[in-house]
Every structure is written in structure tokens, then in C-alpha cells.
Design a protein around this motif. Structure first.
Motif, mmCIF file in Angstrom:
data_model
loop_
_atom_site.group_PDB
_atom_site.id
_atom_site.type_symbol
_atom_site.label_atom_id
_atom_site.label_comp_id
_atom_site.label_asym_id
_atom_site.label_seq_id
_atom_site.Cartn_x
_atom_site.Cartn_y
_atom_site.Cartn_z
ATOM 1 N N ARG A 20 0.876 -1.180 0.000
ATOM 2 C CA ARG A 20 0.000 0.000 0.000
ATOM 3 C C ARG A 20 0.909 1.225 0.000
ATOM 4 N NH1 ARG A 20 -4.168 -0.311 4.578
ATOM 5 N NH2 ARG A 20 -5.087 1.360 3.364
ATOM 6 N N PRO A 21 1.394 1.654 -1.164
ATOM 7 C CA PRO A 21 2.442 2.673 -1.227
ATOM 8 C C PRO A 21 2.095 4.016 -0.597
ATOM 9 C CG PRO A 21 1.562 2.237 -3.400
ATOM 10 C CD PRO A 21 0.992 1.205 -2.486
ATOM 11 N N GLY A 22 0.838 4.394 -0.510
ATOM 12 C CA GLY A 22 0.494 5.673 0.087
ATOM 13 C C GLY A 22 0.333 5.644 1.589
ATOM 14 N N ARG A 23 0.466 4.483 2.185
ATOM 15 C CA ARG A 23 0.189 4.356 3.621
ATOM 16 C C ARG A 23 1.093 5.232 4.476
ATOM 17 N NH1 ARG A 23 -0.260 -0.933 7.485
ATOM 18 N NH2 ARG A 23 -0.973 0.254 9.288
ATOM 19 N N VAL A 24 2.367 5.261 4.195
ATOM 20 C CA VAL A 24 3.296 6.069 4.993
ATOM 21 C C VAL A 24 2.907 7.548 4.911
ATOM 22 C CG1 VAL A 24 5.048 6.345 3.181
ATOM 23 C CG2 VAL A 24 5.721 6.443 5.572
ATOM 24 N N ILE A 25 2.441 7.979 3.762
ATOM 25 C CA ILE A 25 2.022 9.364 3.578
ATOM 26 C C ILE A 25 0.726 9.624 4.344
ATOM 27 C CG2 ILE A 25 1.388 11.137 1.903
ATOM 28 C CD1 ILE A 25 4.369 10.067 1.767
ATOM 29 N N ARG A 26 -0.239 8.725 4.203
ATOM 30 C CA ARG A 26 -1.517 8.892 4.917
ATOM 31 C C ARG A 26 -1.305 8.897 6.427
ATOM 32 N NH1 ARG A 26 -2.892 5.364 0.911
ATOM 33 N NH2 ARG A 26 -2.996 3.633 2.365
ATOM 34 N N ASP A 27 -0.424 8.036 6.921
ATOM 35 C CA ASP A 27 -0.141 8.012 8.359
ATOM 36 C C ASP A 27 0.383 9.373 8.825
ATOM 37 O OD1 ASP A 27 -0.948 5.373 8.526
ATOM 38 O OD2 ASP A 27 1.096 4.567 8.620
ATOM 39 N N TYR A 28 1.299 9.946 8.052
ATOM 40 C CA TYR A 28 1.832 11.262 8.400
ATOM 41 C C TYR A 28 0.730 12.320 8.351
ATOM 42 C CZ TYR A 28 4.225 15.693 8.131
ATOM 43 O OH TYR A 28 4.611 16.989 8.372
ATOM 44 N N LEU A 29 -0.068 12.302 7.295
ATOM 45 C CA LEU A 29 -1.131 13.296 7.138
ATOM 46 C C LEU A 29 -2.154 13.206 8.269
ATOM 47 C CD1 LEU A 29 -1.689 13.032 3.292
ATOM 48 C CD2 LEU A 29 -0.717 14.983 4.518
ATOM 49 N N ARG A 30 -2.515 11.989 8.666
ATOM 50 C CA ARG A 30 -3.484 11.817 9.761
ATOM 51 C C ARG A 30 -2.961 12.418 11.066
ATOM 52 N NH1 ARG A 30 -3.878 6.239 7.899
ATOM 53 N NH2 ARG A 30 -5.591 6.209 6.410
ATOM 54 N N GLU A 31 -1.651 12.242 11.296
ATOM 55 C CA GLU A 31 -1.047 12.779 12.515
ATOM 56 C C GLU A 31 -0.967 14.310 12.467
ATOM 57 O OE1 GLU A 31 3.320 12.549 14.470
ATOM 58 O OE2 GLU A 31 2.401 10.626 13.961
ATOM 59 N N LYS A 32 -0.660 14.852 11.319
ATOM 60 C CA LYS A 32 -0.460 16.296 11.163
ATOM 61 C C LYS A 32 -1.772 17.066 10.993
ATOM 62 C CE LYS A 32 1.962 20.007 10.022
ATOM 63 N NZ LYS A 32 3.302 20.429 9.884
ATOM 64 N N TYR A 33 -2.679 16.533 10.193
ATOM 65 C CA TYR A 33 -3.940 17.216 9.873
ATOM 66 C C TYR A 33 -5.094 16.436 10.495
ATOM 67 C CZ TYR A 33 -0.832 19.490 6.559
ATOM 68 O OH TYR A 33 0.215 20.182 5.998
ATOM 69 N N THR A 34 -5.248 16.588 11.785
ATOM 70 C CA THR A 34 -6.204 15.780 12.546
ATOM 71 C C THR A 34 -7.662 16.099 12.253
ATOM 72 O OG1 THR A 34 -6.049 17.332 14.385
ATOM 73 C CG2 THR A 34 -4.571 15.420 14.433
ATOM 74 N N ASP A 35 -7.930 17.198 11.569
ATOM 75 C CA ASP A 35 -9.316 17.565 11.276
ATOM 76 C C ASP A 35 -9.860 16.902 10.006
ATOM 77 O OD1 ASP A 35 -7.591 19.060 9.687
ATOM 78 O OD2 ASP A 35 -8.916 20.796 9.607
#
Length: 62
Positions: A20-35
């Protein structure tokens, strides 16, 4: 305005061969942009993409 997908940014950072190549990016985004609503597709703008590329480490090559 240019937009990006998590998978596209992941490929730029060397995560192209992940299951799932986008997972590392999504994990970062979820942590940074919690809304961001859970389960909704990420459409990443240029500012967010610059943030991701500056703060998510490139995948180490062996």
C-alpha cells in the motif's frame, strides 16, 4: 492548483514497491492534519505536498 494523491507522493519518496504505497504518507497526514474526516480520500494540495516531502523520510535503499 496542482493536487496529489498519497500514492503519488509515496512514489516520489521511494515507496513504490510497497503493498500500500500511500500508507506512509496517509499516516503522516493523519497525525499532522487531525481535522481530516476519517475514511475520506486525501486530495493533497501543493502546501501539504511540500510539507510531506520535507518531513517524511525517503525510503532507505539496501
Amino acid at each position: 492548483m496542482t493536487t496529489y494523491s498519497p500514492a503519488e507522493l509515496a512514489r516520489r519518496l521511494g515507496y513504490a514497491d510497497e503493498t500500500r504505497p500511500g500508507r506512509v504518507i496517509r499516516d503522516y497526514l493523519r497525525e499532522k492534519y487531525t481535522d481530516h474526516p476519517h475514511g475520506q480520500r486525501w486530495v493533497i494540495d501543493e502546501d501539504q505536498a511540500a510539507d510531506v516531502l520535507a518531513n517524511v523520510p525517503r525510503k532507505a535503499t539496501v
